[in-house]
Design a protein around this motif. Structure first.
Motif, PDB file in Angstrom:
ATOM      1  N   LEU A 131       0.832  -1.190   0.000  1.00 23.94           N
ATOM      2  CA  LEU A 131       0.000   0.000   0.000  1.00 23.94           C
ATOM      3  C   LEU A 131       0.869   1.243   0.000  1.00 23.94           C
ATOM      4  O   LEU A 131       1.732   1.418   0.861  1.00 23.94           O
ATOM      5  CB  LEU A 131      -0.890  -0.003   1.256  1.00 23.94           C
ATOM      6  N   HIS A 132       0.648   2.125  -0.983  1.00 31.73           N
ATOM      7  CA  HIS A 132       1.401   3.374  -1.052  1.00 31.73           C
ATOM      8  C   HIS A 132       0.631   4.523  -0.417  1.00 31.73           C
ATOM      9  O   HIS A 132       1.204   5.348   0.286  1.00 31.73           O
ATOM     10  CB  HIS A 132       1.738   3.711  -2.505  1.00 31.73           C
ATOM     11  N   LYS A 133      -0.681   4.570  -0.699  1.00 32.09           N
ATOM     12  CA  LYS A 133      -1.466   5.653  -0.130  1.00 32.09           C
ATOM     13  C   LYS A 133      -2.922   5.241   0.004  1.00 32.09           C
ATOM     14  O   LYS A 133      -3.384   4.309  -0.642  1.00 32.09           O
ATOM     15  CB  LYS A 133      -1.369   6.924  -0.971  1.00 32.09           C
ATOM     16  N   VAL A 134      -3.637   5.970   0.862  1.00 30.67           N
ATOM     17  CA  VAL A 134      -5.069   5.778   1.079  1.00 30.67           C
ATOM     18  C   VAL A 134      -5.751   7.094   0.749  1.00 30.67           C
ATOM     19  O   VAL A 134      -5.299   8.156   1.196  1.00 30.67           O
ATOM     20  CB  VAL A 134      -5.366   5.381   2.545  1.00 30.67           C
TER      21      VAL A 134
ATOM     22  N   VAL B 101      -0.417   9.199   2.777  1.00 27.58           N
ATOM     23  CA  VAL B 101       0.671   8.501   2.090  1.00 27.58           C
ATOM     24  C   VAL B 101       1.488   7.726   3.111  1.00 27.58           C
ATOM     25  O   VAL B 101       1.862   8.257   4.152  1.00 27.58           O
ATOM     26  CB  VAL B 101       1.578   9.494   1.337  1.00 27.58           C
ATOM     27  N   GLN B 102       1.752   6.473   2.793  1.00 28.24           N
ATOM     28  CA  GLN B 102       2.601   5.632   3.641  1.00 28.24           C
ATOM     29  C   GLN B 102       4.042   5.815   3.169  1.00 28.24           C
ATOM     30  O   GLN B 102       4.388   5.385   2.081  1.00 28.24           O
ATOM     31  CB  GLN B 102       2.181   4.159   3.517  1.00 28.24           C
ATOM     32  N   PRO B 103       4.888   6.482   3.968  1.00 31.84           N
ATOM     33  CA  PRO B 103       6.276   6.667   3.532  1.00 31.84           C
ATOM     34  C   PRO B 103       7.023   5.335   3.517  1.00 31.84           C
ATOM     35  O   PRO B 103       6.665   4.406   4.247  1.00 31.84           O
ATOM     36  CB  PRO B 103       6.854   7.617   4.579  1.00 31.84           C
ATOM     37  N   PRO B 104       8.052   5.236   2.686  1.00 29.08           N
ATOM     38  CA  PRO B 104       8.831   3.998   2.659  1.00 29.08           C
ATOM     39  C   PRO B 104       9.510   3.739   4.002  1.00 29.08           C
ATOM     40  O   PRO B 104       9.933   4.672   4.680  1.00 29.08           O
ATOM     41  CB  PRO B 104       9.883   4.236   1.571  1.00 29.08           C
ATOM     42  N   ILE B 105       9.565   2.482   4.366  1.00 31.07           N
ATOM     43  CA  ILE B 105      10.216   2.075   5.615  1.00 31.07           C
ATOM     44  C   ILE B 105      11.599   1.542   5.255  1.00 31.07           C
ATOM     45  O   ILE B 105      11.730   0.556   4.516  1.00 31.07           O
ATOM     46  CB  ILE B 105       9.388   0.994   6.332  1.00 31.07           C
TER      47      ILE B 105
END
Length: 95
Positions: free
Chosen positions: A25-28, A37-41
């Motif tokens: 998942l990149h964003k909702v 936005v889900q930032p990269p971990i």
């Protein structure tokens, strides 16, 4: 090895040791239009004793598809508009 593990390994090489946790998942986008936005971990990077090793490995993987002697040259084509690299499925080439 799973396809995701292979993709993660090759991406780590392409990024010269910088590794990211794979995500689906990149964003909702909420019904209200708000975007989360889900930032990269990031993960612990791969550190080599000599950074020139990255150049050698990446160049060799590029040669797999761009050199007439490369094992994927015929299958991949001859990319002129972009740069790519590959690792064929062969563990060893027998002649």
């Amino acid at each position: 090895t799973t396809p995701l593990q292979l993709a993660h390994g090759v991406a780590s090489i392409a990024n010269r040791g910088v590794r990211y946790q794979p995500q689906l998942l990149h964003k909702v986008i909420k019904p209200s239009g708000e975007t989360i936005v889900q930032p990269p971990i990031t993960q612990t990077p791969v550190v080599l004793s000599d950074d020139k090793i990255w150049d050698t490995v990446i160049h060799a993987m590029n040669e797999v598809i761009s050199s007439p002697r490369g094992t994927a040259y015929v299958k991949f084509g001859h990319p002129d508009a972009y740069t790519a690299a590959a690792k064929t499925g062969t563990a060893q080439v027998y002649r």
